[in-house]
Design a protein around this motif. Structure first.
Motif, short mmCIF file in Angstrom:
data_model
loop_
_atom_site.label_atom_id
_atom_site.label_comp_id
_atom_site.label_asym_id
_atom_site.label_seq_id
_atom_site.Cartn_x
_atom_site.Cartn_y
_atom_site.Cartn_z
N TYR A 310 0.81 -1.22 0.00
CA TYR A 310 0.00 0.00 0.00
C TYR A 310 0.84 1.27 0.00
O TYR A 310 0.48 2.26 -0.63
N LEU A 419 -9.08 -0.31 5.68
CA LEU A 419 -8.00 -1.23 6.04
C LEU A 419 -8.44 -2.69 5.92
O LEU A 419 -7.70 -3.53 5.42
N TYR A 422 -8.27 -3.68 2.42
CA TYR A 422 -6.89 -3.91 1.97
C TYR A 422 -6.40 -5.30 2.42
O TYR A 422 -5.68 -5.98 1.70
N GLN B 30 -8.74 7.94 9.26
CA GLN B 30 -8.36 6.87 8.34
C GLN B 30 -6.87 6.86 8.03
O GLN B 30 -6.24 5.81 7.98
N ILE B 34 -4.30 3.74 8.92
CA ILE B 34 -3.52 3.06 7.87
C ILE B 34 -2.02 3.21 8.15
O ILE B 34 -1.25 2.26 8.03
N TYR B 37 -0.84 0.95 10.83
CA TYR B 37 -0.66 -0.40 10.31
C TYR B 37 0.69 -0.52 9.58
O TYR B 37 1.42 -1.50 9.72
#
Lengths: 481, 100
Positions: A310, A419, A422, B30, B34, B37
């Motif tokens: 990503y 997420l 993904y 968001q 992300i 992560y």
């Protein structure tokens, strides 16, 4: 004519023997689209006269006694991020809603020369960013096996068109699994070729180091036939390579006894649902029955693949999508102010939420002060992932896994949690990071009747082995068309 | 938290995107989740590892060389064909130098 059982070879045979004309076949599929597509919504737009003209050309060749090309009369759906001259190419985005392609993608030129008929342009997640086709600015596509479920994405329109028998085959594009995952969800075969195998000239760019064009169809034989036509060096795409294109279909049907099939240990831990696991275990048993050796292998950096993917995909997307500024093509909102206001307002009105999110994240990871921490880091981890695969392919000829950890999910189930969307790409994205070929093919159904797909990955330019094994699998498993 | 409102505005400015108040709030949540992560990549020691920027599988036989010869491109008409505002063979744009 039973449209559901048609393949490229059967269609060519029907036309050659004079049992059906290309125009009759084309019309039959156009009727099917009129019946089915209001519900499935696989197509964004189509031009029936344009398709019929192509079919008439094949019929004229037949009447003149000329030899018919290999894909003569094959009705195809084309993902709407590939250019067909004179037709709109929207990328599923408002910003390109009225864009008319001024030239053909190289794959389109090659398929047209081989006699294919383009029925229409298939739906996709906006700019191919998504795994469900719900990010299309125009319509969600529905799974042909259940209207409440997604067809997968981003080539969801292509997969659903083939799955619903509104086209015999399709072209999709795969940046992180966008051909293989929808093929799996719609119960069809889909292949991502080796990076640089197929020219991308005329594909609207998303992630330039990852994007690849590939076919979707009902059986491996059609995949092989289409792949042969679209493969090979193209002077218009410097990333395409002058590697010989073998006769992929000619290599099918050979025994696969002794083939070494790798099962990545890490993939067993990656949240695979029970129903998918059961089907894949049965699939592995089938390979064993065909005489293959199953060998456990390690891909130790698997856990890092999604994060790596990503960062890289978003960075590349943010650069590629900088060109949509309302100046040379696409939507323009004139605004009240200067040039910069026009850029902003055009991009704001033209891009959907997922595209904006990725442009924002991509711009962030490339911005001063963060480049090394995110983008450079991801590129280094990409090297580690590549080495994992190189080491695995020392020991095995193919790697096998589920295509997706779960069966098709419901519309709306993941739209509010980017997420989790993904994370559903875990098994497909590594092939794009490493540049190797992969295929997804049907591997049975869930108790609810939803398709499950099995994925085979091969070495760089290892398409012949991938196709041979996939073909043996579908024949032995009763999954062939 | 890596991303706050000011950072969203800064990035939006670099990316030439307009962001509404509501979008700003959503993006903060968001983007942070992300990026949190993505942080797991820092668990790996990558010192001395070459970055992979592309995966074209080249050998000496298949490098992408070609003769450097001119060839014709699109006509002016084709190039302007999708332009939202054109005239006198050019793309038209709003004022580039603002009075602000």
């Amino acid at each position: 004519m039973d449209l559901n059982s048609l393949t490229a070879r059967k269609i060519r045979g029907l036309i050659e023997r004079g049992e059906a004309s290309a125009v009759e076949i084309c019309r039959a599929f156009q009727d099917r689209i009129r019946e089915q597509d209001p519900e499935v919504q696989a197509f964004l737009h189509y031009d029936n006269d344009f398709a019929l003209e192509q079919a008439e050309r094949i019929d004229r060749m037949k009447h003149a006694g000329e030899p018919l090309p290999e894909l003569a009369g094959l009705p195809m759906a084309i993902k709407d991020n590939l250019l067909i001259r004179g037709l709109r190419c929207t990328c599923g985005s408002r910003i390109l809603e009225n864009f008319v392609a001024p030239y053909n993608a190289t794959v389109i030129d090659r398929l047209a020369s081989a006699g294919a008929v383009f029925l229409g342009k298939a739906n996709l997640d906006e700019y191919a960013m998504g795994s469900s086709t719900e990010n299309s600015a125009f319509q969600p596509t529905r799974n042909p096996h259940s209207r409440d479920h997604v067809p997968g994405g981003s080539s969801g329109g292509s997969a659903a068109a083939v799955g619903a028998h509104m086209a015999v085959a399709a072209l999709g594009t795969d940046t992180g699994g966008s051909i293989r995952q929808p093929a799996s969800f719609c119960g069809v075969v889909g292949m991502k070729p080796t990076y640089s195998r197929v020219s991308r000239y005329g594909l609207v760019a998303f992630g330039s180091s990852l994007d690849q064009i590939g076919p979707l169809a009902h059986g491996v034989e059609d995949i092989a036939g289409i792949l042969k036509v679209i493969s090979g060096k193209d002077p218009l795409d410097a990333t395409s390579l002058a590697v010989d294109v073998p006769d992929y279909a000619g290599g099918l049907g050979q025994p696969i006894e002794g083939l070494r099939i790798g099962i990545p240990r890490e993939y067993r831990q990656s949240g695979v649902s029970e129903t998918v696991r059961t089907r894949i275990e049965a699939g592995l048993k089938l390979f064993q029955d065909l005489g293959c050796d199953l060998i456990e292998v390690d891909l130790p950096h698997t856990d890092y693949a999604i994060a790596t993917y990503y960062v890289i995909a978003m960075a590349e997307a943010s650069s590629n999508l900088a060109r949509y500024d309302g100046v040379r093509y696409g939507l323009r909102i004139p605004g009240q102010g200067d040039l910069s206001d026009m850029y902003r307002e055009s991009r704001d009105a033209g891009f959907g939420a997922e595209v904006k999110r990725r442009i924002m994240l991509g711009t962030f990871v490339l911005s001063s002060g963060y480049y090394d921490a995110y983008y450079l880091k991801a590129q280094q981890v990409r090297t580690l992932i590549k080495r994992d695969f190189e080491a695995a392919f020392q020991k095995v000829d193919l790697l096998v896994s589920p295509t997706s950890p779960t069966p098709p999910f419901r519309l709306g189930e993941k739209t509010n949690d980017p997420l989790s969307m993904y994370l559903s790409d875990i098994f497909t994205i590594t092939a794009n990071l490493v540049g190797i070929p992969g295929i997804s093919l049907p591997c049975g159904r869930t108790p609810e009747g939803m398709p499950v797909g099995i994925q085979l990955l091969g070495k760089h330019f290892g398409e012949p082995v991938v196709l041979k094994a996939a073909h043996a699998f579908e024949q032995a498993g009763g999954f062939a068309p | 938290m890596k991303i706050d409102g000011a950072r969203v505005d800064y990035i939006a400015n670099l990316a030439q995107l307009a962001v509404t108040e509501e979008e700003r709030r959503e993006l903060i949540g968001q983007m942070n989740s992300i990026l949190d992560y993505v942080e797991q990549l820092n668990r790996l020691d990558t010192s001395g590892i070459e970055p992979t920027t592309q995966v074209v599988h080249t050998t000496e036989q298949n490098y992408s060389w070609r003769a450097d010869q001119p060839r014709s491109g699109f006509s002016q008409e084709q190039s302007l064909g999708n332009g939202p505002a054109t005239g006198s063979g050019h793309f038209k744009v709003p004022k580039v130098i603002s009075e602000k």
